[in-house]
Design an enzyme around this catalytic site. Structure first.
Site, PDB file in Angstrom:
ATOM      1  N   TYR A 170       0.842  -1.199   0.000  1.00  0.00           N
ATOM      2  CA  TYR A 170       0.000   0.000   0.000  1.00  0.00           C
ATOM      3  C   TYR A 170       0.876   1.247   0.000  1.00  0.00           C
ATOM      4  O   TYR A 170       0.554   2.239  -0.653  1.00  0.00           O
ATOM      5  CB  TYR A 170      -0.945   0.005   1.206  1.00  0.00           C
ATOM      6  CG  TYR A 170      -2.047  -1.018   1.067  1.00  0.00           C
ATOM      7  CD1 TYR A 170      -3.185  -0.740   0.319  1.00  0.00           C
ATOM      8  CD2 TYR A 170      -1.949  -2.269   1.668  1.00  0.00           C
ATOM      9  CE1 TYR A 170      -4.195  -1.683   0.171  1.00  0.00           C
ATOM     10  CE2 TYR A 170      -2.957  -3.210   1.528  1.00  0.00           C
ATOM     11  CZ  TYR A 170      -4.070  -2.912   0.784  1.00  0.00           C
ATOM     12  OH  TYR A 170      -5.061  -3.850   0.641  1.00  0.00           O
ATOM     13  N   ASN A 191     -12.690  -0.422  -5.230  1.00  0.00           N
ATOM     14  CA  ASN A 191     -12.546  -0.787  -6.636  1.00  0.00           C
ATOM     15  C   ASN A 191     -13.775  -1.597  -7.081  1.00  0.00           C
ATOM     16  O   ASN A 191     -13.988  -2.704  -6.615  1.00  0.00           O
ATOM     17  CB  ASN A 191     -11.265  -1.615  -6.806  1.00  0.00           C
ATOM     18  CG  ASN A 191     -11.087  -2.144  -8.201  1.00  0.00           C
ATOM     19  OD1 ASN A 191     -11.792  -1.776  -9.131  1.00  0.00           O
ATOM     20  ND2 ASN A 191     -10.123  -3.039  -8.357  1.00  0.00           N
ATOM     21  N   CYS A 206      -6.640  -5.095  -7.961  1.00  0.00           N
ATOM     22  CA  CYS A 206      -6.412  -4.665  -6.575  1.00  0.00           C
ATOM     23  C   CYS A 206      -5.867  -5.809  -5.710  1.00  0.00           C
ATOM     24  O   CYS A 206      -5.299  -5.558  -4.647  1.00  0.00           O
ATOM     25  CB  CYS A 206      -7.690  -4.081  -5.969  1.00  0.00           C
ATOM     26  SG  CYS A 206      -9.117  -5.167  -6.042  1.00  0.00           S
ATOM     27  N   HIS A 207      -5.981  -7.044  -6.188  1.00  0.00           N
ATOM     28  CA  HIS A 207      -5.440  -8.186  -5.437  1.00  0.00           C
ATOM     29  C   HIS A 207      -3.906  -8.177  -5.397  1.00  0.00           C
ATOM     30  O   HIS A 207      -3.314  -8.869  -4.584  1.00  0.00           O
ATOM     31  CB  HIS A 207      -5.935  -9.514  -6.037  1.00  0.00           C
ATOM     32  CG  HIS A 207      -5.534  -9.710  -7.464  1.00  0.00           C
ATOM     33  ND1 HIS A 207      -6.264  -9.182  -8.523  1.00  0.00           N
ATOM     34  CD2 HIS A 207      -4.484 -10.357  -8.015  1.00  0.00           C
ATOM     35  CE1 HIS A 207      -5.681  -9.513  -9.651  1.00  0.00           C
ATOM     36  NE2 HIS A 207      -4.585 -10.227  -9.376  1.00  0.00           N
ATOM     37  N   GLU A 262      -0.977 -15.982 -10.959  1.00  0.00           N
ATOM     38  CA  GLU A 262      -0.222 -15.047 -11.785  1.00  0.00           C
ATOM     39  C   GLU A 262       1.273 -15.331 -11.728  1.00  0.00           C
ATOM     40  O   GLU A 262       1.943 -15.266 -12.760  1.00  0.00           O
ATOM     41  CB  GLU A 262      -0.507 -13.605 -11.355  1.00  0.00           C
ATOM     42  CG  GLU A 262      -1.887 -13.125 -11.748  1.00  0.00           C
ATOM     43  CD  GLU A 262      -2.108 -11.658 -11.471  1.00  0.00           C
ATOM     44  OE1 GLU A 262      -1.140 -10.937 -11.101  1.00  0.00           O
ATOM     45  OE2 GLU A 262      -3.253 -11.199 -11.631  1.00  0.00           O
TER      46      GLU A 262
END
Length: 156
Positions: free
Chosen positions: A92, A115, A123-124, A150
């Site tokens: 963050y 979001n 946002c993950h 990912e």
């Protein structure tokens, strides 16, 4: 006119809400928005195709038109989220730096939380400064799965 349709992958169901031009929201679970038709519109079809490709590791970025509604600051944060590379995470604090205000970590976290199109705006990919997974509307289990998926496909 707005449309909605349910998208299910693995053990997760999402509600995609769109107008004729763009995806407006991607909600966790099944919801039935007011004044929207249950219909697989062209935009929703494109979103579903891109989500299928994403979950199979074939897609790293999304091209479907998005029109998330929020404040100017929220939209700025959401644009910065789209700059986080596939398979990578940032804190963050780092996201606050990316927005030009290093002291805005808490405000960035709140914008991240608002979001309206998670996954499509990733946002993950935002984690705590200590590397821990924190706060995700879809639950930390899904956040962990998305990040691990990912990382697995990042170099393909």
């Amino acid at each position: 006119m707005q449309y909605f349709y349910y998208y299910t992958i693995k053990d997760y169901t999402f509600t995609i809400i769109a107008d004729e031009n763009a995806v407006l929201e991607l909600k966790f679970g099944k919801t039935e928005p007011h004044n929207a038709l249950f219909q697989k519109s062209d935009i929703i079809k494109k979103a579903i195709l891109e989500l299928d490709e994403y979950f199979s590791g074939e897609r790293k970025t999304f091209d479907v038109n998005l029109n998330p509604q929020g404040t100017e600051f929220q939209r700025k944060v959401w644009e910065k989220l789209r700059e986080i590379p596939y398979g990578k995470t940032v804190s963050y604090k780092k996201l606050a730096e990316m927005t030009g205000n290093i002291k805005a970590s808490r405000a960035v976290g709140m914008a991240n939380n608002k979001n309206p199109v998670p996954i499509l705006i990733p946002c993950h990919r935002v984690i705590g400064s200590n590397g821990n997974l924190v706060g995700y509307a879809g639950g930390l289990e899904l956040k962990r799965e998305l990040i691990n998926m990912e990382k697995k496909y990042a170099n393909d």
